[in-house]
Scaffold this motif. Structure first.
Motif, PDB file in Angstrom:
ATOM      1  N   ARG A 207     -39.495  10.728  59.013  1.00 43.77           N
ATOM      2  CA  ARG A 207     -38.831  10.984  60.299  1.00 43.77           C
ATOM      3  C   ARG A 207     -37.326  11.161  60.125  1.00 43.77           C
ATOM      4  O   ARG A 207     -36.697  11.934  60.851  1.00 43.77           O
ATOM      5  CB  ARG A 207     -39.140   9.848  61.271  1.00 43.77           C
ATOM      6  CG  ARG A 207     -40.560   9.933  61.822  1.00 43.77           C
ATOM      7  CD  ARG A 207     -40.861   8.851  62.826  1.00 43.77           C
ATOM      8  NE  ARG A 207     -42.157   9.052  63.464  1.00 43.77           N
ATOM      9  CZ  ARG A 207     -42.752   8.153  64.237  1.00 43.77           C
ATOM     10  NH1 ARG A 207     -42.158   6.989  64.467  1.00 43.77           N
ATOM     11  NH2 ARG A 207     -43.927   8.416  64.778  1.00 43.77           N
ATOM     12  N   ALA A 208     -36.745  10.452  59.170  1.00 43.49           N
ATOM     13  CA  ALA A 208     -35.331  10.657  58.879  1.00 43.49           C
ATOM     14  C   ALA A 208     -35.098  12.068  58.349  1.00 43.49           C
ATOM     15  O   ALA A 208     -34.106  12.725  58.692  1.00 43.49           O
ATOM     16  CB  ALA A 208     -34.844   9.616  57.863  1.00 43.49           C
ATOM     17  N   GLU A 210     -37.015  14.620  59.157  1.00 42.61           N
ATOM     18  CA  GLU A 210     -37.226  15.491  60.311  1.00 42.61           C
ATOM     19  C   GLU A 210     -35.963  15.599  61.160  1.00 42.61           C
ATOM     20  O   GLU A 210     -35.640  16.675  61.680  1.00 42.61           O
ATOM     21  CB  GLU A 210     -38.386  14.960  61.155  1.00 42.61           C
ATOM     22  CG  GLU A 210     -38.750  15.848  62.336  1.00 42.61           C
ATOM     23  CD  GLU A 210     -39.938  15.303  63.111  1.00 42.61           C
ATOM     24  OE1 GLU A 210     -40.553  16.077  63.860  1.00 42.61           O
ATOM     25  OE2 GLU A 210     -40.260  14.111  62.961  1.00 42.61           O
ATOM     26  N   GLU A 211     -35.237  14.502  61.295  1.00 40.54           N
ATOM     27  CA  GLU A 211     -34.017  14.507  62.107  1.00 40.54           C
ATOM     28  C   GLU A 211     -32.938  15.401  61.499  1.00 40.54           C
ATOM     29  O   GLU A 211     -32.136  16.000  62.219  1.00 40.54           O
ATOM     30  CB  GLU A 211     -33.485  13.079  62.253  1.00 40.54           C
ATOM     31  CG  GLU A 211     -34.335  12.198  63.164  1.00 40.54           C
ATOM     32  CD  GLU A 211     -33.821  10.776  63.222  1.00 40.54           C
ATOM     33  OE1 GLU A 211     -32.770  10.493  62.579  1.00 40.54           O
ATOM     34  OE2 GLU A 211     -34.450   9.946  63.896  1.00 40.54           O
ATOM     35  N   ARG A 212     -32.926  15.511  60.192  1.00 35.78           N
ATOM     36  CA  ARG A 212     -31.903  16.318  59.506  1.00 35.78           C
ATOM     37  C   ARG A 212     -32.307  17.768  59.318  1.00 35.78           C
ATOM     38  O   ARG A 212     -31.462  18.618  59.016  1.00 35.78           O
ATOM     39  CB  ARG A 212     -31.616  15.713  58.122  1.00 35.78           C
ATOM     40  CG  ARG A 212     -30.867  14.403  58.143  1.00 35.78           C
ATOM     41  CD  ARG A 212     -30.582  13.930  56.727  1.00 35.78           C
ATOM     42  NE  ARG A 212     -29.948  14.968  55.915  1.00 35.78           N
ATOM     43  CZ  ARG A 212     -29.760  14.879  54.594  1.00 35.78           C
ATOM     44  NH1 ARG A 212     -30.173  13.806  53.950  1.00 35.78           N
ATOM     45  NH2 ARG A 212     -29.171  15.842  53.931  1.00 35.78           N
ATOM     46  N   SER A 215     -36.519  22.768  62.158  1.00 28.64           N
ATOM     47  CA  SER A 215     -37.960  22.597  62.308  1.00 28.64           C
ATOM     48  C   SER A 215     -38.548  23.682  63.202  1.00 28.64           C
ATOM     49  O   SER A 215     -37.865  24.298  64.028  1.00 28.64           O
ATOM     50  CB  SER A 215     -38.289  21.213  62.886  1.00 28.64           C
ATOM     51  OG  SER A 215     -37.735  21.060  64.176  1.00 28.64           O
TER      52      SER A 215
END
Length: 222
Positions: A207-208, A210-212, A215
């Motif tokens: 998830r970290a 995914e945040e960066r 997408s």
């Protein structure tokens, strides 16, 4: 970006100048289609990504396709070879039209030939293998397959897919661009699956990422 970046918790360690991307895939009627069909659909997506990289950046750049299991590795190899065979057939048909004086001109033939060349599988520039076998090596581009759209069997694979160590090894192979391919069931697992500490850490790490990452969402054709 040398070696494995073993940070704590869910932190995604600095990856030099590598850009991050995440493709979230889904599949229609996912529960009633056999597992093998899901694997082949995911492999076709990987083959398409390889083709896009070749077309956009040239086939001299190194590419790793990191697969969870040998069945995915085999499916990706077959998908890439199958795509190359299709282009060979198109090229042959184009030559036939050209020789017959049809509408297939030099530009059409050259275009198809260029696309076929972009799918060339080289031992030095394209490696398709499991994460474990790619450890210790790097490539300009990494396509990391972490999706599992066959929901009935997801629980059997989730702990393996969300291994914190394997996630870190796969992502840290990339020197320029890492493209992670995942799915809702992996990104949003059940609470039962999160009873495992390593799985929780792996999910936090993913998830970290995914945040960066840039997408997008893709629906697979089964």
């Amino acid at each position: 970006m040398k070696g494995d970046h073993n940070g704590e918790g869910g932190k995604v360690e600095p990856l030099g100048q590598a850009s991050l991307a995440l493709l979230r895939v889904s599949a229609p009627r996912a529960s009633i289609i056999p597992y093998e069909a899901h694997v082949k659909a995911e492999a076709r997506l990987a083959a398409a990504l390889v083709h896009w990289i070749r077309e956009s950046f040239g086939h001299e750049e190194t590419i790793f396709v990191a697969c969870p299991h040998r069945i995915q590795r085999s499916a990706v190899r077959q998908a890439i070879l199958g795509a190359a065979a299709e282009w060979e057939e198109i090229t042959a048909e184009g030559e036939e039209i050209k020789n017959e004086g049809g509408n297939g001109g030099d530009d059409d033939i050259d275009n198809v030939a260029a696309q076929l060349a972009a799918l060339h599988v080289s031992e030095t520039s394209l490696r398709i293998d499991t994460v474990e076998r790619l450890q210790g090596s790097e490539a300009t581009f990494v396509i990391f397959l972490l999706s599992h759209t066959h929901m009935p069997s997801l629980s059997n694979h989730l702990a393996f897919l969300l291994s914190r160590r394997r996630l870190n090894v796969g992502i840290s192979r990339a020197k320029s661009i890492c493209i992670v391919v995942s799915s809702r069931g992996v990104l949003q697992p059940s609470l039962h699956a999160l009873a495992n500490e390593d799985t929780r850490q792996g999910l936090q790490f993913l998830r970290a990422y995914e945040e960066r990452a840039w997408s997008g969402d893709i629906e697979l054709e089964l």
